[in-house]
Write an enzyme that holds these catalytic residues in place. Structure first.
Site, PDB file in Angstrom:
ATOM      1  N   GLY A  10      -3.621  16.441 -35.350  1.00 49.40           N
ATOM      2  CA  GLY A  10      -4.951  16.998 -35.087  1.00 49.40           C
ATOM      3  C   GLY A  10      -5.996  15.896 -35.010  1.00 49.40           C
ATOM      4  O   GLY A  10      -5.675  14.704 -35.095  1.00 49.40           O
ATOM      5  N   TYR A 150     -11.829  33.223 -43.084  1.00 45.86           N
ATOM      6  CA  TYR A 150     -11.439  31.812 -43.054  1.00 45.86           C
ATOM      7  C   TYR A 150     -11.881  31.112 -44.344  1.00 45.86           C
ATOM      8  O   TYR A 150     -11.094  30.462 -45.030  1.00 45.86           O
ATOM      9  CB  TYR A 150     -12.050  31.143 -41.823  1.00 45.86           C
ATOM     10  CG  TYR A 150     -11.921  29.645 -41.780  1.00 45.86           C
ATOM     11  CD1 TYR A 150     -10.674  29.033 -41.788  1.00 45.86           C
ATOM     12  CD2 TYR A 150     -13.049  28.825 -41.721  1.00 45.86           C
ATOM     13  CE1 TYR A 150     -10.550  27.653 -41.750  1.00 45.86           C
ATOM     14  CE2 TYR A 150     -12.939  27.452 -41.676  1.00 45.86           C
ATOM     15  CZ  TYR A 150     -11.692  26.872 -41.687  1.00 45.86           C
ATOM     16  OH  TYR A 150     -11.584  25.512 -41.649  1.00 45.86           O
ATOM     17  N   LYS A 154      -9.496  29.548 -47.435  1.00 48.44           N
ATOM     18  CA  LYS A 154      -9.555  28.164 -47.933  1.00 48.44           C
ATOM     19  C   LYS A 154      -9.984  28.143 -49.400  1.00 48.44           C
ATOM     20  O   LYS A 154      -9.574  27.277 -50.165  1.00 48.44           O
ATOM     21  CB  LYS A 154     -10.502  27.311 -47.073  1.00 48.44           C
ATOM     22  CG  LYS A 154     -10.056  27.111 -45.640  1.00 48.44           C
ATOM     23  CD  LYS A 154      -8.719  26.413 -45.494  1.00 48.44           C
ATOM     24  CE  LYS A 154      -8.787  24.936 -45.787  1.00 48.44           C
ATOM     25  NZ  LYS A 154      -7.499  24.253 -45.432  1.00 48.44           N
TER      26      LYS A 154
END
Ligand code: UDP
Length: 327
Positions: A10, A150, A154
């Site tokens: 990434g 999201y 996390k």
């Protein structure tokens, strides 16, 4: 023993891998190439200390094998980018929660130290109503809209990691990464700096979402990578959470004008309603800037590039990239 970077193909991951190889480490990467790409790491395949496995962190067998070679894990693999997260909230939750659980469980099995890449998203809403930097001791305030799934996933990763440290003694440090920019960051997943730079260079409208008064601060990827390595390598930080970013604020509207000026672009600056950009049910964060005093004190971290320095480099990179594409 080697170092594993999950998500190493990434944007941030590939820069981290480069830095680790420069330090003389043997580096393994596992990446499913969903948002990462081989292009980001192709220049590393000639290095005999670099090893790549195409695979998913949900694939326990594959993950088990690579982790068995390693003593340190930088866990960066995750669903990233607000646009992607809004489009596929289910996969976001699966990868971020189950994938991280796999990494932590196997790290314990193989005695690995872990650096968990978390995100500034976990702070959730800007409860201070602007002008107050996010600090590691702040409460977390998430909304009911799906975008917060999201942040929630996390945040669960962080709780998992801290529970592994507290109950099992797994050495793990948590980095809450704020907006990071640099070469190889793709505009495809909605990130604002590469989008504005590309729009400006191509003479397309520069799309400011909402009223443009929302505030962010942008960190050079090289500074982010230095911070991650510092957090991993400094003893005594286990179980702790650290903001990683730059604390120079700018509104998105000002950013659009700055990019237009620095690229000498004729692009028009247009305002796009959030609903049009992300669909219904979207809430943006009005002010997101990190308090970086904790990481400064822990590892002597200080960003080396200001926003103009960062934009100069990103503009140059995009110029070269577009030139190659046009050939
Ligand atoms: N944004 C924008 N135009 C774009 C892309 C993003 O105005 O073309 C805004 C976005 O709504 C947010 C900020 O820029 O307020 C930063 O967006 P990004 O997706 O880069 O990161 P975020 O901070 O939202 O995670």
């Amino acid at each position: 023993m080697a170092v594993l970077v999950t998500g190493g193909a990434g944007f941030i991951g590939s820069h981290l891998v480069e830095a680790l190889l420069k330090r003389g480490e043997e580096v393994w990467v596992i990446d499913n190439l969903s948002t990462g790409s081989l292009q980001n790491i192709q220049h590393l395949f000639c290095n005999p200390r670099f090893h790549f496995v195409e695979g998913d962190i949900l694939d326990e067998q594959k993950l088990d094998e690579v982790m068995s070679y390693c003593c340190k894990v930088y866990h960066l693999a995750a669903a990233v980018g607000v646009r992607l997260v809004v489009q596929d909230p289910l996969r976001t939750l699966e990868i971020n929660v189950r994938g991280t659980e796999n990494v932590l469980r196997l790290a314990l099995r193989y005695g690995c130290k872990v650096l968990l890449a978390s995100t500034s998203e976990v702070y959730g809403k800007d409860v201070h109503d602007g002008q107050v930097k996010f600090s590691e001791t702040d409460d977390i305030t998430l909304g009911t809209a799906l975008r917060w799934g999201y942040a929630c996933s996390k945040a669960i990763d962080e709780y998992f990691a801290r529970a592994y440290w507290r109950q099992k003694g797994l050495p793990v440090v948590i980095a809450r990464i704020f907006n990071t920019v640099g070469p190889r960051q793709t505009p495809v997943y909605g990130m604002v700096v590469p989008r504005f730079v590309q729009q400006a260079l191509m003479g397309e409208p520069i799309t400011v979402y909402g009223d443009g008064k929302q505030v962010r601060s942008f960190c050079w990827v090289g500074d982010t990578v230095r911070a991650l390595i510092g957090l991993m390598e400094t003893p005594g930080l286990e179980g702790e959470v650290f903001n990683v970013g730059n604390d120079e604020p700018i509104t998105i509207e000002e950013l659009a004008y700055r990019v237009k000026e620095m690229t000498n672009s004729n692009s028009e600056i247009v305002y796009v309603p959030y609903e049009q950009a992300y669909g219904p049910d979207f809430e943006d964060i009005r002010y997101r800037v990190p308090d970086i005093s904790k990481i400064r004190q822990a590892i002597g971290y200080q960003p080396t590039l200001d926003l103009n320095g960062i934009l100069e480099r990103v503009i140059e990179y995009e110029r070269q990239r577009l030139l190659v594409l046009s050939r």
